[in-house]
Scaffold this motif. Sequence first.
Motif, PDB file in Angstrom:
ATOM      1  N   THR A  78       5.263   0.065 -11.599  1.00  0.00           N
ATOM      2  CA  THR A  78       4.302   1.117 -11.912  1.00  0.00           C
ATOM      3  C   THR A  78       3.209   0.547 -12.813  1.00  0.00           C
ATOM      4  O   THR A  78       3.488  -0.266 -13.708  1.00  0.00           O
ATOM      5  CB  THR A  78       4.974   2.310 -12.604  1.00  0.00           C
ATOM      6  N   TYR A  79       1.990   0.992 -12.569  1.00  0.00           N
ATOM      7  CA  TYR A  79       0.840   0.482 -13.302  1.00  0.00           C
ATOM      8  C   TYR A  79       0.016   1.646 -13.872  1.00  0.00           C
ATOM      9  O   TYR A  79      -0.305   2.590 -13.147  1.00  0.00           O
ATOM     10  CB  TYR A  79      -0.055  -0.354 -12.390  1.00  0.00           C
ATOM     11  N   VAL A  80      -0.290   1.554 -15.140  1.00  0.00           N
ATOM     12  CA  VAL A  80      -1.214   2.488 -15.767  1.00  0.00           C
ATOM     13  C   VAL A  80      -2.593   1.851 -15.734  1.00  0.00           C
ATOM     14  O   VAL A  80      -2.741   0.643 -16.004  1.00  0.00           O
ATOM     15  CB  VAL A  80      -0.802   2.795 -17.222  1.00  0.00           C
ATOM     16  N   LEU A  81      -3.628   2.640 -15.411  1.00  0.00           N
ATOM     17  CA  LEU A  81      -4.977   2.090 -15.352  1.00  0.00           C
ATOM     18  C   LEU A  81      -6.006   3.191 -15.520  1.00  0.00           C
ATOM     19  O   LEU A  81      -5.732   4.369 -15.266  1.00  0.00           O
ATOM     20  CB  LEU A  81      -5.193   1.366 -14.016  1.00  0.00           C
ATOM     21  N   ASP A  82      -7.185   2.806 -15.970  1.00  0.00           N
ATOM     22  CA  ASP A  82      -8.334   3.703 -16.034  1.00  0.00           C
ATOM     23  C   ASP A  82      -9.177   3.418 -14.795  1.00  0.00           C
ATOM     24  O   ASP A  82      -9.796   2.359 -14.696  1.00  0.00           O
ATOM     25  CB  ASP A  82      -9.128   3.450 -17.320  1.00  0.00           C
ATOM     26  N   PHE A  83      -9.205   4.345 -13.864  1.00  0.00           N
ATOM     27  CA  PHE A  83      -9.870   4.110 -12.587  1.00  0.00           C
ATOM     28  C   PHE A  83     -11.366   3.868 -12.750  1.00  0.00           C
ATOM     29  O   PHE A  83     -11.983   3.199 -11.910  1.00  0.00           O
ATOM     30  CB  PHE A  83      -9.626   5.301 -11.657  1.00  0.00           C
ATOM     31  N   ARG A  84     -11.964   4.374 -13.796  1.00  0.00           N
ATOM     32  CA  ARG A  84     -13.384   4.119 -14.050  1.00  0.00           C
ATOM     33  C   ARG A  84     -13.622   2.694 -14.549  1.00  0.00           C
ATOM     34  O   ARG A  84     -14.667   2.105 -14.264  1.00  0.00           O
ATOM     35  CB  ARG A  84     -13.924   5.087 -15.101  1.00  0.00           C
ATOM     36  N   ALA A  85     -12.672   2.171 -15.310  1.00  0.00           N
ATOM     37  CA  ALA A  85     -12.932   0.957 -16.080  1.00  0.00           C
ATOM     38  C   ALA A  85     -12.448  -0.323 -15.429  1.00  0.00           C
ATOM     39  O   ALA A  85     -12.880  -1.414 -15.811  1.00  0.00           O
ATOM     40  CB  ALA A  85     -12.293   1.085 -17.467  1.00  0.00           C
ATOM     41  N   VAL A  86     -11.536  -0.235 -14.442  1.00  0.00           N
ATOM     42  CA  VAL A  86     -10.958  -1.446 -13.855  1.00  0.00           C
ATOM     43  C   VAL A  86     -11.046  -1.387 -12.340  1.00  0.00           C
ATOM     44  O   VAL A  86     -11.254  -0.312 -11.745  1.00  0.00           O
ATOM     45  CB  VAL A  86      -9.485  -1.641 -14.289  1.00  0.00           C
ATOM     46  N   TYR A  87     -10.868  -2.531 -11.694  1.00  0.00           N
ATOM     47  CA  TYR A  87     -10.847  -2.589 -10.233  1.00  0.00           C
ATOM     48  C   TYR A  87      -9.442  -2.300  -9.729  1.00  0.00           C
ATOM     49  O   TYR A  87      -8.472  -2.894 -10.190  1.00  0.00           O
ATOM     50  CB  TYR A  87     -11.296  -3.970  -9.743  1.00  0.00           C
ATOM     51  N   TRP A  88      -9.350  -1.385  -8.765  1.00  0.00           N
ATOM     52  CA  TRP A  88      -8.073  -1.115  -8.105  1.00  0.00           C
ATOM     53  C   TRP A  88      -8.355  -0.654  -6.684  1.00  0.00           C
ATOM     54  O   TRP A  88      -9.210   0.198  -6.448  1.00  0.00           O
ATOM     55  CB  TRP A  88      -7.272  -0.041  -8.835  1.00  0.00           C
ATOM     56  N   ASN A  89      -7.599  -1.224  -5.735  1.00  0.00           N
ATOM     57  CA  ASN A  89      -7.710  -0.825  -4.340  1.00  0.00           C
ATOM     58  C   ASN A  89      -6.294  -0.651  -3.796  1.00  0.00           C
ATOM     59  O   ASN A  89      -5.562  -1.626  -3.608  1.00  0.00           O
ATOM     60  CB  ASN A  89      -8.472  -1.871  -3.525  1.00  0.00           C
ATOM     61  N   SER A  90      -5.907   0.592  -3.552  1.00  0.00           N
ATOM     62  CA  SER A  90      -4.551   0.884  -3.087  1.00  0.00           C
ATOM     63  C   SER A  90      -4.273   0.278  -1.717  1.00  0.00           C
ATOM     64  O   SER A  90      -3.113  -0.004  -1.378  1.00  0.00           O
ATOM     65  CB  SER A  90      -4.331   2.403  -3.029  1.00  0.00           C
ATOM     66  N   ARG A  91      -5.300   0.060  -0.924  1.00  0.00           N
ATOM     67  CA  ARG A  91      -5.106  -0.454   0.438  1.00  0.00           C
ATOM     68  C   ARG A  91      -4.682  -1.921   0.463  1.00  0.00           C
ATOM     69  O   ARG A  91      -4.310  -2.444   1.509  1.00  0.00           O
ATOM     70  CB  ARG A  91      -6.391  -0.262   1.248  1.00  0.00           C
ATOM     71  N   LEU A  92      -4.752  -2.598  -0.675  1.00  0.00           N
ATOM     72  CA  LEU A  92      -4.386  -4.016  -0.732  1.00  0.00           C
ATOM     73  C   LEU A  92      -2.927  -4.227  -1.109  1.00  0.00           C
ATOM     74  O   LEU A  92      -2.493  -5.373  -1.285  1.00  0.00           O
ATOM     75  CB  LEU A  92      -5.286  -4.748  -1.742  1.00  0.00           C
ATOM     76  N   GLY A  93      -2.165  -3.144  -1.242  1.00  0.00           N
ATOM     77  CA  GLY A  93      -0.776  -3.274  -1.672  1.00  0.00           C
ATOM     78  C   GLY A  93       0.068  -4.152  -0.763  1.00  0.00           C
ATOM     79  O   GLY A  93       0.852  -4.986  -1.236  1.00  0.00           O
ATOM     80  N   THR A  94      -0.095  -4.011   0.544  1.00  0.00           N
ATOM     81  CA  THR A  94       0.684  -4.824   1.484  1.00  0.00           C
ATOM     82  C   THR A  94       0.317  -6.298   1.382  1.00  0.00           C
ATOM     83  O   THR A  94       1.192  -7.178   1.410  1.00  0.00           O
ATOM     84  CB  THR A  94       0.445  -4.329   2.922  1.00  0.00           C
ATOM     85  N   GLU A  95      -0.961  -6.588   1.251  1.00  0.00           N
ATOM     86  CA  GLU A  95      -1.398  -7.978   1.127  1.00  0.00           C
ATOM     87  C   GLU A  95      -0.902  -8.598  -0.176  1.00  0.00           C
ATOM     88  O   GLU A  95      -0.504  -9.769  -0.222  1.00  0.00           O
ATOM     89  CB  GLU A  95      -2.924  -8.058   1.200  1.00  0.00           C
ATOM     90  N   ARG A  96      -0.914  -7.820  -1.240  1.00  0.00           N
ATOM     91  CA  ARG A  96      -0.399  -8.340  -2.514  1.00  0.00           C
ATOM     92  C   ARG A  96       1.094  -8.645  -2.410  1.00  0.00           C
ATOM     93  O   ARG A  96       1.566  -9.671  -2.927  1.00  0.00           O
ATOM     94  CB  ARG A  96      -0.681  -7.326  -3.633  1.00  0.00           C
ATOM     95  N   ALA A  97       1.839  -7.784  -1.757  1.00  0.00           N
ATOM     96  CA  ALA A  97       3.273  -8.032  -1.577  1.00  0.00           C
ATOM     97  C   ALA A  97       3.505  -9.280  -0.746  1.00  0.00           C
ATOM     98  O   ALA A  97       4.407 -10.077  -1.036  1.00  0.00           O
ATOM     99  CB  ALA A  97       3.924  -6.814  -0.925  1.00  0.00           C
ATOM    100  N   ARG A  98       2.715  -9.473   0.295  1.00  0.00           N
ATOM    101  CA  ARG A  98       2.853 -10.670   1.137  1.00  0.00           C
ATOM    102  C   ARG A  98       2.580 -11.932   0.343  1.00  0.00           C
ATOM    103  O   ARG A  98       3.291 -12.931   0.466  1.00  0.00           O
ATOM    104  CB  ARG A  98       1.878 -10.589   2.320  1.00  0.00           C
ATOM    105  N   LEU A  99       1.564 -11.892  -0.511  1.00  0.00           N
ATOM    106  CA  LEU A  99       1.208 -13.064  -1.311  1.00  0.00           C
ATOM    107  C   LEU A  99       2.324 -13.408  -2.302  1.00  0.00           C
ATOM    108  O   LEU A  99       2.727 -14.572  -2.419  1.00  0.00           O
ATOM    109  CB  LEU A  99      -0.098 -12.794  -2.060  1.00  0.00           C
ATOM    110  N   VAL A 100       2.836 -12.405  -2.997  1.00  0.00           N
ATOM    111  CA  VAL A 100       3.914 -12.657  -3.968  1.00  0.00           C
ATOM    112  C   VAL A 100       5.155 -13.190  -3.254  1.00  0.00           C
ATOM    113  O   VAL A 100       5.840 -14.091  -3.759  1.00  0.00           O
ATOM    114  CB  VAL A 100       4.241 -11.365  -4.749  1.00  0.00           C
ATOM    115  N   ALA A 101       5.442 -12.679  -2.070  1.00  0.00           N
ATOM    116  CA  ALA A 101       6.616 -13.139  -1.318  1.00  0.00           C
ATOM    117  C   ALA A 101       6.492 -14.598  -0.899  1.00  0.00           C
ATOM    118  O   ALA A 101       7.501 -15.256  -0.622  1.00  0.00           O
ATOM    119  CB  ALA A 101       6.830 -12.250  -0.091  1.00  0.00           C
TER     120      ALA A 101
END
Length: 333
Positions: free
Chosen positions: A206-229
């Motif tokens: 789980t991640y806490v974030l300020d959506f105005r202040a930081v970069y976040w893209n929920s659609r990249l979750g699968t790619e991030r998991a693939r990279l970590v794996a």
Amino acid sequence: PTPLLAAPPPQVARAVGLHLLSTKVAGKLTTTTPLITAVAAAAAVAAGGAGDTQEGLEGPTTTGIAAGVGVSREGPRSWPGEQSKGAGSITTIASATTPQLVTHTIRMGYPELSVEEALRRILPADVTVPTGFETVGHIAHLNLRAEHGPHKAAVGYVLLDKLPQIRTVVNKIAETGGPYRTFAMEVLAGVGGDVLETEVSENALTYVLDFRAVYWNSRLGTERARLVASFAPNDVVLDLCCGVGPIALPAARRCAAVYANDLNPAAVRYLLINEKRNNAKRGSTLAGATCMDARACVALRVAEVGAAVEAAAGAEAGDVGWARDGDRGRGGG
């Protein structure tokens, strides 16, 4: 108002069974359920089982038909009240010989409409209905077109009202850019101001974030998991643009060491918060976290590696020299 002509009872029974089977999806019934309920009620009246229908069905609602009628792949097993009164079963309905005409009024208003259906009725016919949006925790993120401008408040209200998990609806009003890869946005509905803090779950963290202040893209979750794996247990990882930690933190649970860096101070602040929330109790903490330009971070870490290699080489040379001196001492004795 929807008038229903009651067919001969055997046909009604078959219609009820077929409709129930064709509309039952994942334990729920589709929006045709009110019609099914009305047909079922008509069949019950035709069979003289109105009292059973009154008891078993709560009215022309999804909950009533789902709770009142047993359904299997072979068709309906029972009719409401069958076990308690022994009357009104499908068999009884099928054997009835006196059909009656029954009219039911079914009213479907705004509460029964989906988001898309409600927007189709609210927006002018020549305006495209916005159907896609990104969900970031409790925030719904829209990219509305110019044609939606006069209606954006209504769009935001419908999403806020129809989606229980959403507490804030925002619209992107400028392109993503700048040194921190953020974008300007406006709040269309719900709570929110200069800070839009939310909590996101991704890949078991789980991640806490300020959506105005930081970069976040929920659609990249699968790619991030693939990279970590793809990381190996003995890898040392340097995440130069780590954001709030969606790669660095799961990698810290997998790799020998992970160093995280981001130019955005807000991102690094949330990175450390999220590290404490997710990894501190597991002992899989980051090897280091910095807030600097990526090139400067690479130079810093390379210099650290170089210094460590030199120190190790010097220590090895000292050990060899000590061993040779010891050998000479023993030989002279």
